[in-house]
Design an enzyme around this catalytic site. Structure first.
Site, mmCIF file in Angstrom:
data_model
loop_
_atom_site.group_PDB
_atom_site.id
_atom_site.type_symbol
_atom_site.label_atom_id
_atom_site.label_comp_id
_atom_site.label_asym_id
_atom_site.label_seq_id
_atom_site.Cartn_x
_atom_site.Cartn_y
_atom_site.Cartn_z
ATOM 1 N N TYR A 1 -8.529 1.994 -3.437
ATOM 2 C CA TYR A 1 -9.711 1.058 -2.780
ATOM 3 C C TYR A 1 -10.189 1.871 -1.660
ATOM 4 C CZ TYR A 1 -11.220 -3.146 -0.255
ATOM 5 O OH TYR A 1 -11.969 -4.370 0.326
ATOM 6 N N GLN B 1 -6.269 3.370 4.659
ATOM 7 C CA GLN B 1 -5.182 2.446 4.737
ATOM 8 C C GLN B 1 -4.102 2.814 3.734
ATOM 9 O OE1 GLN B 1 -4.631 -0.235 6.634
ATOM 10 N NE2 GLN B 1 -2.783 -0.326 5.573
ATOM 11 N N GLY C 1 -1.352 2.566 1.282
ATOM 12 C CA GLY C 1 -1.132 1.718 0.217
ATOM 13 C C GLY C 1 -2.414 1.510 -0.429
ATOM 14 N N ASN D 1 -21.117 -6.905 -3.858
ATOM 15 C CA ASN D 1 -20.085 -7.526 -3.017
ATOM 16 C C ASN D 1 -18.662 -7.571 -3.886
ATOM 17 O OD1 ASN D 1 -18.593 -9.587 -1.115
ATOM 18 N ND2 ASN D 1 -18.567 -10.678 -2.997
ATOM 19 N N PRO E 1 -16.685 -4.789 6.306
ATOM 20 C CA PRO E 1 -16.014 -5.779 7.053
ATOM 21 C C PRO E 1 -14.666 -5.171 7.196
ATOM 22 C CG PRO E 1 -16.753 -6.404 4.829
ATOM 23 C CD PRO E 1 -17.252 -4.903 4.738
HETATM 24 N N1 CAA Z 1 1.952 3.406 8.207
HETATM 25 C C1 CAA Z 1 3.159 3.880 7.866
HETATM 26 N N2 CAA Z 1 4.216 3.614 7.130
HETATM 27 C C2 CAA Z 1 4.162 2.356 6.379
HETATM 28 C C3 CAA Z 1 2.779 1.613 6.515
HETATM 29 C C4 CAA Z 1 1.752 2.094 7.492
HETATM 30 N N3 CAA Z 1 0.712 1.398 7.804
HETATM 31 N N4 CAA Z 1 2.773 0.482 5.850
HETATM 32 C C5 CAA Z 1 4.231 0.487 5.537
HETATM 33 N N5 CAA Z 1 4.626 1.589 5.622
HETATM 34 C C6 CAA Z 1 6.061 2.047 5.283
HETATM 35 C C7 CAA Z 1 6.956 0.878 5.525
HETATM 36 O O1 CAA Z 1 7.525 0.954 6.963
HETATM 37 C C8 CAA Z 1 8.155 1.466 4.626
HETATM 38 O O2 CAA Z 1 9.035 2.326 5.088
HETATM 39 P P1 CAA Z 1 10.429 2.377 5.112
HETATM 40 O O3 CAA Z 1 10.667 2.556 3.772
HETATM 41 O O4 CAA Z 1 10.967 3.480 5.943
HETATM 42 O O5 CAA Z 1 11.057 1.162 5.500
HETATM 43 C C9 CAA Z 1 7.431 2.041 3.477
HETATM 44 O O6 CAA Z 1 6.036 2.442 3.841
HETATM 45 C C10 CAA Z 1 7.323 1.151 2.114
HETATM 46 O O7 CAA Z 1 6.833 1.815 1.152
HETATM 47 P P2 CAA Z 1 6.846 1.359 -0.395
HETATM 48 O O8 CAA Z 1 6.534 2.580 -1.140
HETATM 49 O O9 CAA Z 1 8.320 0.916 -0.466
HETATM 50 O O10 CAA Z 1 5.685 0.215 -0.135
HETATM 51 P P3 CAA Z 1 5.848 -1.261 -0.844
HETATM 52 O O11 CAA Z 1 6.073 -1.048 -2.182
HETATM 53 O O12 CAA Z 1 6.924 -2.067 0.094
HETATM 54 O O13 CAA Z 1 4.532 -1.732 -0.235
HETATM 55 C C11 CAA Z 1 2.261 -1.686 0.408
HETATM 56 C C12 CAA Z 1 3.558 -1.120 0.235
HETATM 57 C C13 CAA Z 1 1.860 -2.155 -1.096
HETATM 58 C C14 CAA Z 1 1.074 -0.635 0.913
HETATM 59 C C15 CAA Z 1 2.274 -3.008 1.370
HETATM 60 O O14 CAA Z 1 2.666 -2.285 2.710
HETATM 61 C C16 CAA Z 1 0.974 -3.493 1.587
HETATM 62 O O15 CAA Z 1 0.492 -4.529 0.932
HETATM 63 N N6 CAA Z 1 0.047 -3.234 2.772
HETATM 64 C C17 CAA Z 1 -1.144 -3.720 3.136
HETATM 65 C C18 CAA Z 1 -2.166 -3.033 2.663
HETATM 66 C C19 CAA Z 1 -3.559 -3.289 3.036
HETATM 67 O O16 CAA Z 1 -3.711 -3.471 4.396
HETATM 68 N N7 CAA Z 1 -4.308 -3.849 2.099
HETATM 69 C C20 CAA Z 1 -5.570 -4.563 2.570
HETATM 70 C C21 CAA Z 1 -5.809 -5.674 1.533
HETATM 71 S S1 CAA Z 1 -7.308 -6.452 2.314
HETATM 72 C C22 CAA Z 1 -8.606 -5.244 1.885
HETATM 73 O O17 CAA Z 1 -8.406 -4.501 1.363
HETATM 74 C C23 CAA Z 1 -9.855 -6.212 2.580
HETATM 75 C C24 CAA Z 1 -10.522 -5.138 3.325
HETATM 76 O O18 CAA Z 1 -11.502 -4.410 2.853
HETATM 77 C C25 CAA Z 1 -9.999 -4.902 4.738
#
Ligand code: CAA
Length: 240
Positions: free
Chosen positions: A147, A141, A143, A82, A177
């Site tokens: 992972y 996903q 970003g 896990n 999950p």
């Molecule tokens: N699809 C398309 N575009 C996206 C997007 C997506 N899903 N998410 C963000 N963007 C875009 C934004 O709109 C932004 O665009 P603009 O510049 O045109 O405004 C751009 O991407 C931002 O890019 P950056 O490189 O500047 O990104 P950032 O440094 O601001 O951060 C990130 C990006 C770190 C990925 C942040 O969006 C984030 O943390 N996202 C969540 C990721 C996520 O879901 N993680 C899951 C964690 S939990 C887990 O992992 C458990 C599990 O198993 C489910």
């Protein structure tokens, strides 16, 4: 004789719920952790489950820990991989270290731990290995190239090891999950998380206990014919 189980990352979040569920099935559980000793102590006080500190990314530490737990409690027959971390960033901003850390813990940990317990399971002709994958390993996903690659790797690892374990009575399955109400998901920026929750048909985050329910099912005595499968628990967010 009670089955002996190891749950990696087993003192908080989804891991804690799994440790408790396996204990409630009558197993002797050893919960692994690597971070805060204080939180691990609080977990043991809450649950009565002993916590052991080692890094699942460290091959030799896994060998030593499994040997110690087997010595103290008996041969390890159940393993729940896990332990997992996130280092989210787009590829452009992701460093090599962010990539490597996630691969080494999330995927490397599965190898290191399975390698440590598998010979004993083979010898005892019984075993249950459950690997915690993720919706993000199934669907990808933004970003999370690190992972998603590690979790996707876990799904392949599961299917390969299931084929090797079957002849020894060792089942190997995965639980995938979705977004669960834990510290890991709480670390996602609020505006991003809001959009993600809006896409979950169940209309809410999952609960750790809802993942533990699936893991317990796969670890049951009468689950011996289920192997190589992935149980998705994600509120309908992704159907795979
Ligand atoms: N699809 C398309 N575009 C996206 C997007 C997506 N899903 N998410 C963000 N963007 C875009 C934004 O709109 C932004 O665009 P603009 O510049 O045109 O405004 C751009 O991407 C931002 O890019 P950056 O490189 O500047 O990104 P950032 O440094 O601001 O951060 C990130 C990006 C770190 C990925 C942040 O969006 C984030 O943390 N996202 C969540 C990721 C996520 O879901 N993680 C899951 C964690 S939990 C887990 O992992 C458990 C599990 O198993 C489910």
């Amino acid at each position: 004789m009670a089955r002996v189980a190891i749950v990696t990352g087993g003192t908080r979040g989804i891991g804690e719920a799994i440790s408790v569920a396996l204990r409630d099935m009558g197993m002797v559980v050893a919960a692994n952790y690597v971070g805060s000793e204080e939180r691990a102590r609080a977990f043991t006080e809450r649950t009565g489950i002993p916590a052991y500190r080692w890094n699942v990314a460290d091959f030799d530490a896994c060998q030593a820990a499994v040997a110690e737990i087997a010595e103290r409690h008996g041969p390890v027959q159940v393993l729940v991989n896990n332990a997992g971390i996130t280092r989210d960033a787009t590829l452009l901003k992701m460093s090599f270290e962010m990539w490597k850390e996630v691969i080494d813990v999330n995927l490397g940990g599965c190898f290191n731990m399975s390698k440590a317990v598998f010979p004993g399971m083979k010898e005892g002709r019984w075993g249950r290995i459950v690997n915690i994958g993720s919706i993000n390993g199934q669907a990808g996903q933004y970003g999370q190239v690190n992972y998603a690659a590690a979790k996707s790797g876990i799904h392949g690892f599961t299917k390969a090891l299931a084929q090797e374990g079957a002849r020894f009575g060792v089942t190997v399955n995965a639980v995938a999950p979705g977004y669960i109400d834990t510290d890991m998901v709480a670390a996602v920026p609020a505006d991003v998380l809001e959009k993600i929750v809006a896409r979950i048909p169940a209309g809410r985050l999952g609960r750790a206990e809802e993942i533990a329910r699936g893991v317990a099912f796969l670890c049951a005595e009468d689950a011996g014919f289920i192997t190589g499968s992935t149980l998705s628990i994600n509120g309908g967010q992704h159907m795979y």
